[in-house]
Design a protein around this motif. Structure first.
Motif, short mmCIF file in Angstrom:
data_model
loop_
_atom_site.label_atom_id
_atom_site.label_comp_id
_atom_site.label_asym_id
_atom_site.label_seq_id
_atom_site.Cartn_x
_atom_site.Cartn_y
_atom_site.Cartn_z
N LEU A 118 49.86 114.65 -50.51
CA LEU A 118 49.59 115.75 -52.40
C LEU A 118 50.93 115.54 -52.42
CD1 LEU A 118 46.86 117.86 -51.10
CD2 LEU A 118 46.01 115.69 -51.65
N THR A 135 48.54 118.57 -57.69
CA THR A 135 46.65 118.15 -56.94
C THR A 135 46.87 119.36 -56.02
OG1 THR A 135 47.17 116.01 -57.20
CG2 THR A 135 45.76 117.31 -55.67
N SER A 179 44.91 121.84 -57.41
CA SER A 179 43.98 122.21 -58.31
C SER A 179 42.88 122.37 -56.81
CB SER A 179 43.81 120.98 -58.73
OG SER A 179 42.53 120.29 -59.09
N ARG A 211 35.43 115.69 -63.75
CA ARG A 211 37.01 116.20 -63.10
C ARG A 211 36.97 118.07 -62.93
NH1 ARG A 211 38.42 112.42 -63.00
NH2 ARG A 211 40.41 111.35 -63.72
#
Length: 442
Positions: free
Chosen positions: A165, A169, A172, A368
């Protein structure tokens, strides 16, 4: 001799030892909060803006930017006087600590810096991940963290370090876990409170106190269910968001002329084909002013549960609920239409709920952070506001897609000017034959 042995026990039960008193003063949790007799008012959690990137342990936290400075939770670090507790209060405090220890897996023994050292990053980076989970910053010297906290957060650091990652990310993904589990546990606790109020005739404050007594028996079953549901949901999402994406786009393109197809191919930022639907209760604001809190809560809960069941049975996904409105999507225009019809029919037949305005639009969306975006979503929202109570509106493209099925009747309506879209030609969606989504209850 009995008196001599009982006197120290009584003293020990009615007074804190020096060690307990020091622990209570240093503890940032609610160790010194008495057993609640009324709902406790809590300050809203401050929104935190996450930093970008993990800094190595050798990099000192920056103090140049005000966003990097910790914001303190109310009461953190303060030394409040602790009165001599009663036997009931001592038992209450002990139960709080035992349940906290069971949930956290260990005592809070680490400060920010010590947790960061365990993770191999700077204090700043440790704080970023902690904020991403949805928790407020704390004083640097407060021992608020456990070894389990460090181990869990270190997993995301390792994924970045191993190249699986990037830092953004990882933040997130961490935030997704924090936000979803925060809503989940609030939902679960409030459901238990409602159960005790409705079925055991407790007051709100009594119900919340008894939930604390009930919760230990539910921790392991709920934990097991959470892990199972996450794997199941991940499997289903992989199908929706990877395996079946191309077939959905091909379905979206059917019947279009070459110019429209070329424009559709240029719409790369919106990679998913979805039927997007809204259902909005009529006169919710005025009704809510006339209802008691309990009646309003019952109506909202009934609306959300009915909608969630219909959407689930219809093969759709409930994206979110906002009081009097639900947003859902489905993978085909037919599935979106069936859900819309079932929502309208079920809500209209429910004596507790007012009528609803419903819309459904078939088009491209961007997915998203668990939500969906794009003109398709915006148009569905606009059509909902134009619909009459108890009716369903679709746009011209969706009507064209549904006209291929004999299950639906599309009734053209006069063109309407829609903000952001110009002139739109909506159609009423009706059921042409009996059938549709069957619910498990009357």
């Amino acid at each position: 001799m009995d008196d001599e042995t009982e006197t120290p026990d009584r003293a020990e039960q009615t007074e804190y030892t020096a060690e307990e008193l020091a622990a209570a003063r240093a503890d940032w949790s609610d160790f010194n909060v008495p057993r609640p007799e009324r709902p406790k008012q809590t300050a809203p959690r401050p929104r935190q803006v996450p930093d970008r990137g993990f800094a190595p342990e050798s990099v000192a936290p920056s103090s140049a930017h005000p966003a990097e400075q910790p914001t303190h939770a109310p009461g953190v670090g303060a030394t409040a006087p602790i009165p001599t507790p009663s036997l009931e209060e001592r038992a209450w405090h002990r139960n709080i600590r035992e349940l906290e220890h069971r949930l956290l897996g260990a005592e809070r023994t680490l400060t920010y810096r010590e947790m960061a050292q365990r993770m191999g990053v700077s204090t700043r980076s440790a704080r970023k991940l902690w904020r991403a989970l949805g928790f407020p910053n704390l004083d640097e010297d407060v021992k608020a963290f456990t070894e389990a906290d460090a181990e869990a957060l270190a997993q995301m650091v390792h994924l970045v370090g191993e190249g699986h990652l990037n830092q953004e990310t990882a933040i997130s993904l961490t935030r997704s876990v924090g936000q979803m589990t925060d809503r989940m546990v609030v939902w679960q606790i409030e459901a238990l409170v409602e159960d005790k109020i409705a079925n055991q005739e407790y007051s709100d404050a009594e119900a919340r106190s008894h939930v604390f007594d009930t919760l230990p028996k539910l921790i392991d079953p709920l934990h097991q269910l959470l892990g199972y549901a996450w794997r199941r949901q991940l499997s289903a999402a992989l199908q929706r968001l990877t395996v079946r994406v191309e077939s959905g786009l091909a379905s979206l393109d059917r019947g279009r002329d070459p110019a429209e197809l070329e424009q559709s191919r240029d719409d790369a930022p919106l990679p998913l084909a979805r039927a997007v639907g809204f259902a909005d209760l009529v006169s919710y604001t005025s009704l809510s002013r006339q209802m008691s809190e309990r009646t309003l809560a019952h109506m909202v809960q009934r609306f959300e549960s009915r909608c969630a069941e219909i959407i689930s049975i219809g093969g759709g996904r409930l994206v979110k609920t906002v009081g009097d409105e639900v947003l859902y999507n489905a993978e085909t225009p037919e599935a979106g239409a069936e859900i819309a019809l079932a929502l309208s029919e079920t809500i209209a037949a429910d004596d507790v709920l007012p009528e609803a305005r419903v819309s459904v639009v078939w088009g491209r969306v961007l997915s998203r952070m668990g939500d969906i975006y794009g003109p398709t979503v915006n148009l569905a929202a606009r059509l909902t506001s134009l619909a009459d109570p108890g009716t369903i509106l679709v746009d011209a493209s969706t009507a064209e897609a549904l006209e291929l099925s004999q299950d639906y009747l599309l009734v053209p309506q006069p063109p309407r000017l829609v903000r952001g879209f110009g002139e739109v030609s909506p159609s009423l969606l009706l059921r042409a034959r009996t059938g549709g989504i069957a619910l498990d209850h009357a």
